[in-house]
Design a protein around this motif. Structure first.
Motif, PDB file in Angstrom:
ATOM      1  N   VAL A 186       0.848  -1.192   0.000  1.00 26.51           N
ATOM      2  CA  VAL A 186       0.000   0.000   0.000  1.00 26.51           C
ATOM      3  C   VAL A 186       0.885   1.243   0.000  1.00 26.51           C
ATOM      4  O   VAL A 186       1.724   1.414   0.883  1.00 26.51           O
ATOM      5  CB  VAL A 186      -0.920   0.016   1.247  1.00 26.51           C
ATOM      6  N   THR A 187       0.675   2.100  -0.997  1.00 24.58           N
ATOM      7  CA  THR A 187       1.393   3.368  -1.076  1.00 24.58           C
ATOM      8  C   THR A 187       0.979   4.262   0.090  1.00 24.58           C
ATOM      9  O   THR A 187      -0.175   4.237   0.517  1.00 24.58           O
ATOM     10  CB  THR A 187       1.061   4.072  -2.407  1.00 24.58           C
ATOM     11  N   THR A 188       1.933   5.049   0.577  1.00 21.90           N
ATOM     12  CA  THR A 188       1.635   6.048   1.609  1.00 21.90           C
ATOM     13  C   THR A 188       2.026   7.425   1.067  1.00 21.90           C
ATOM     14  O   THR A 188       2.821   7.519   0.129  1.00 21.90           O
ATOM     15  CB  THR A 188       2.406   5.758   2.922  1.00 21.90           C
ATOM     16  N   PRO A 189       1.487   8.483   1.649  1.00 23.24           N
ATOM     17  CA  PRO A 189       1.795   9.828   1.149  1.00 23.24           C
ATOM     18  C   PRO A 189       3.247  10.246   1.362  1.00 23.24           C
ATOM     19  O   PRO A 189       3.753  11.113   0.647  1.00 23.24           O
ATOM     20  CB  PRO A 189       0.866  10.743   1.945  1.00 23.24           C
ATOM     21  N   SER A 190       3.922   9.644   2.340  1.00 21.80           N
ATOM     22  CA  SER A 190       5.299  10.048   2.657  1.00 21.80           C
ATOM     23  C   SER A 190       5.976   8.938   3.451  1.00 21.80           C
ATOM     24  O   SER A 190       5.318   8.026   3.967  1.00 21.80           O
ATOM     25  CB  SER A 190       5.290  11.327   3.504  1.00 21.80           C
ATOM     26  N   ARG A 191       7.286   9.051   3.551  1.00 25.19           N
ATOM     27  CA  ARG A 191       8.016   8.085   4.373  1.00 25.19           C
ATOM     28  C   ARG A 191       7.582   8.200   5.834  1.00 25.19           C
ATOM     29  O   ARG A 191       7.482   7.223   6.546  1.00 25.19           O
ATOM     30  CB  ARG A 191       9.517   8.299   4.238  1.00 25.19           C
ATOM     31  N   GLU A 192       7.291   9.440   6.263  1.00 20.19           N
ATOM     32  CA  GLU A 192       6.822   9.639   7.642  1.00 20.19           C
ATOM     33  C   GLU A 192       5.499   8.905   7.879  1.00 20.19           C
ATOM     34  O   GLU A 192       5.284   8.329   8.944  1.00 20.19           O
ATOM     35  CB  GLU A 192       6.672  11.136   7.942  1.00 20.19           C
ATOM     36  N   ALA A 193       4.624   8.947   6.899  1.00 23.11           N
ATOM     37  CA  ALA A 193       3.346   8.237   7.033  1.00 23.11           C
ATOM     38  C   ALA A 193       3.581   6.733   7.104  1.00 23.11           C
ATOM     39  O   ALA A 193       2.931   6.024   7.888  1.00 23.11           O
ATOM     40  CB  ALA A 193       2.416   8.581   5.867  1.00 23.11           C
TER      41      ALA A 193
END
Length: 134
Positions: free
Chosen positions: A64-71
């Motif tokens: 699952v893609t996330t909006p950012s590495r932090e997410a």
């Protein structure tokens, strides 16, 4: 808690998002795409992703893609979350989850994660039209 999420909810949530199709990426891997850009793919068993208890390769993984590495780090770092990562994905904006563990999320939690994945890959204008964000 709302109803526990199921693998069928993945399909229903993804297909309810604008301009989503179930296609393929990375050769022939089933992938939910928005305007040709993948945001969730079904990962086949691979030696890089094994159950630490049994040593067996996971056979039900979603990427699952996330909006950012932090997410990504937030999802993986939450001990109550079924999301995890492996070395191959550690430096990417993506997390893994076993379909067999989706019930650890409720449908609303799954919808939020999948909508964020879609929004990370969809054109900004389409995201604004759908979500009403700035």
């Amino acid at each position: 808690m709302a109803r526990p999420a199921t693998p069928d909810d993945v399909d229903a949530i993804c297909r309810a998002l604008p301009e989503v199709v179930l296609g393929t990426s990375w050769g022939d891997l089933p992938t939910y795409l928005v305007r040709g850009r993948g945001f969730l793919l079904f990962r086949p068993p691979h030696p890089t992703a094994v159950d630490p208890v049994t040593g067996e390769m996971y056979d039900d993984l979603l990427v699952v893609t996330t909006p950012s590495r932090e997410a990504s780090e937030a999802l993986v770092g939450d001990a109550s979350s079924p999301f995890f990562t492996i070395d191959h994905f550690r430096r990417t904006n993506a997390v893994l989850v076993q379909q067999s563990r989706l019930a650890e999320l409720d449908v609303d939690e799954l919808r939020e994660v999948l909508t964020d994945a879609w929004a990370a890959r969809a054109p900004k204008r389409l995201v604004r039209e759908h979500l009403g964000d700035g």
